[in-house]
Design an enzyme around this catalytic site. Structure first.
Site, short mmCIF file in Angstrom:
data_model
loop_
_atom_site.label_atom_id
_atom_site.label_comp_id
_atom_site.label_asym_id
_atom_site.label_seq_id
_atom_site.Cartn_x
_atom_site.Cartn_y
_atom_site.Cartn_z
N LYS A 109 75.08 21.94 56.13
CA LYS A 109 74.39 22.58 57.24
C LYS A 109 74.21 24.10 57.15
CE LYS A 109 75.61 22.82 61.73
NZ LYS A 109 75.79 24.26 61.74
N ASP A 158 81.39 26.16 60.76
CA ASP A 158 81.98 27.44 60.78
C ASP A 158 82.40 27.86 61.96
OD1 ASP A 158 79.57 28.01 61.95
OD2 ASP A 158 78.80 29.56 60.28
N SER A 159 82.64 27.27 62.92
CA SER A 159 83.15 27.54 64.28
C SER A 159 84.60 27.50 63.79
CB SER A 159 82.69 26.43 65.26
OG SER A 159 82.75 24.97 64.63
N ASP A 177 79.51 23.24 56.75
CA ASP A 177 78.58 24.48 57.09
C ASP A 177 78.50 25.40 55.87
OD1 ASP A 177 77.17 24.44 59.39
OD2 ASP A 177 78.95 25.39 60.43
N GLU A 231 70.62 23.91 69.13
CA GLU A 231 71.53 24.53 69.95
C GLU A 231 71.15 25.60 70.85
OE1 GLU A 231 75.06 26.25 67.67
OE2 GLU A 231 75.73 27.08 69.33
N GLU A 283 71.82 27.41 58.76
CA GLU A 283 71.11 27.90 59.93
C GLU A 283 69.92 28.68 59.72
OE1 GLU A 283 73.87 30.46 62.10
OE2 GLU A 283 75.18 28.97 62.51
O1 KIV Z 1 79.90 25.55 63.64
C1 KIV Z 1 79.67 24.66 64.43
O2 KIV Z 1 80.47 24.13 64.90
C2 KIV Z 1 78.39 24.11 64.61
C3 KIV Z 1 78.09 23.49 65.87
C4 KIV Z 1 78.19 24.21 67.11
C5 KIV Z 1 76.77 22.64 65.70
O3 KIV Z 1 77.49 24.78 63.98
#
Ligand code: KIV
Length: 275
Positions: free
Chosen positions: A113, A44-45, A83, A182, A115
């Site tokens: 993924k 989600d970056s 994510d 992280e 969090e």
């Molecule tokens: O969103 C993302 O890119 C991440 C990584 C930094 C692990 O969660």
């Protein structure tokens, strides 16, 4: 060979380091996949490095699905992990299953993924029970940036270090196949790694993790808003791109581009008939 959640777990047993990078589109995913990476994260970056948002909080399910689908098309051998965006799983176990299902069905993700530690263990268990592999993510979890008061290293005192270990164990017990650590002190990440049977994937968590992940724009020097301490720039593609773009602008203005070899031909006779 196709990487899967199972091969990730096997890699830990065989003490083989796991490699991951992020990607958000077909062409980049293809290049990364061809380079022999184990896993691609549609992080989600995306919100920050592709869409220009200030943080990851406004990223939507639709945006994640859109980009995940593109990455999955380009990733032949790597495991595609997508994510779960903010508020797509925190709200309820039901929402978590439905939204993880959408990322797989519509976004073609092979794993998701999310969090958090103990507080999302129920969601992880439910998604895994629905046959969707889950990667956990603890430490500096960017979706909690407002609670942390910024992007800060986590687990630096006894209380928070114990909480991180507890979170890692909760994620493992809930059935996750791997967990991202992280911005965690290297020695703490090493200790957590030694206490888990699932692989740890580090980002700013030292060399002892079972694998590493970076945001590709960071490691290629393409994202200049800020560069975290844990990023190693393997090249400065941002500068190289500027050189190429500037040359293109000059050549267009000077009438040098396009040259004959970039143009299509037609018989002069046909043109003459137009006069
Ligand atoms: O969103 C993302 O890119 C991440 C990584 C930094 C692990 O969660």
């Amino acid at each position: 060979m196709k990487n899967t959640s199972v091969t990730f777990k096997e890699a830990k047993v065989k003490e083989k380091k796991i490699t991951m990078l992020t990607a958000y589109d077909y062409s980049t995913a293809k290049i990364i996949d061809d380079s022999g990476i184990n896993g691609i994260l549609v992080g989600d970056s995306l919100g920050m490095v592709c869409l220009g948002y200030e943080d990851t909080l406004s990223v939507t399910m639709e945006e994640m699905i859109h980009h995940s689908k593109a990455v999955a098309k380009g990733a032949k051998n790597s495991l595609v992990v997508t994510d779960m965006p903010f508020m797509s799983y925190q709200t309820s176990v039901y929402d978590a299953i439905v939204n993880a299902g959408r990322l797989v069905k519509e976004g073609k993700a092979q794993a998701v993924k999310l969090e958090g530690g103990t507080e999302v263990a129920e969601q992880i268990r439910a998604i895994v029970n629905a046959s969707i592999p889950v990667m956990g993510h603890i430490g500096l979890t960017p979706q909690s940036v407002n609670t942390f008061g910024g992007f800060k290293v986590q687990g630096k005192n006894e209380e928070t270090a114990k909480k991180l270990l507890e979170d890692a164990k909760a994620v493992e017990a809930a059935g996750a196949f791997a967990v991202v650590l992280e911005c965690v002190p290297a020695k703490l990440a090493e200790y957590i790694t030694s206490k888990l049977s699932i692989p740890t994937i580090g980002i700013g968590a030292g060399v002892a993790c079972d694998g590493q992940i970076l945001v590709y724009q960071d490691m290629l020097g393409m994202f200049s808003d800020f560069t975290p301490k844990f990023v190693k720039k393997y090249t400065d593609l941002g500068e190289e791109m500027k050189v190429a773009f500037t040359k293109y602008i000059e050549e267009v203005r000077d009438g040098v581009f396009p040259a004959d070899e970039h143009s299509f031909k037609i018989d002069d006779e046909i043109i003459e008939k137009l006069y």
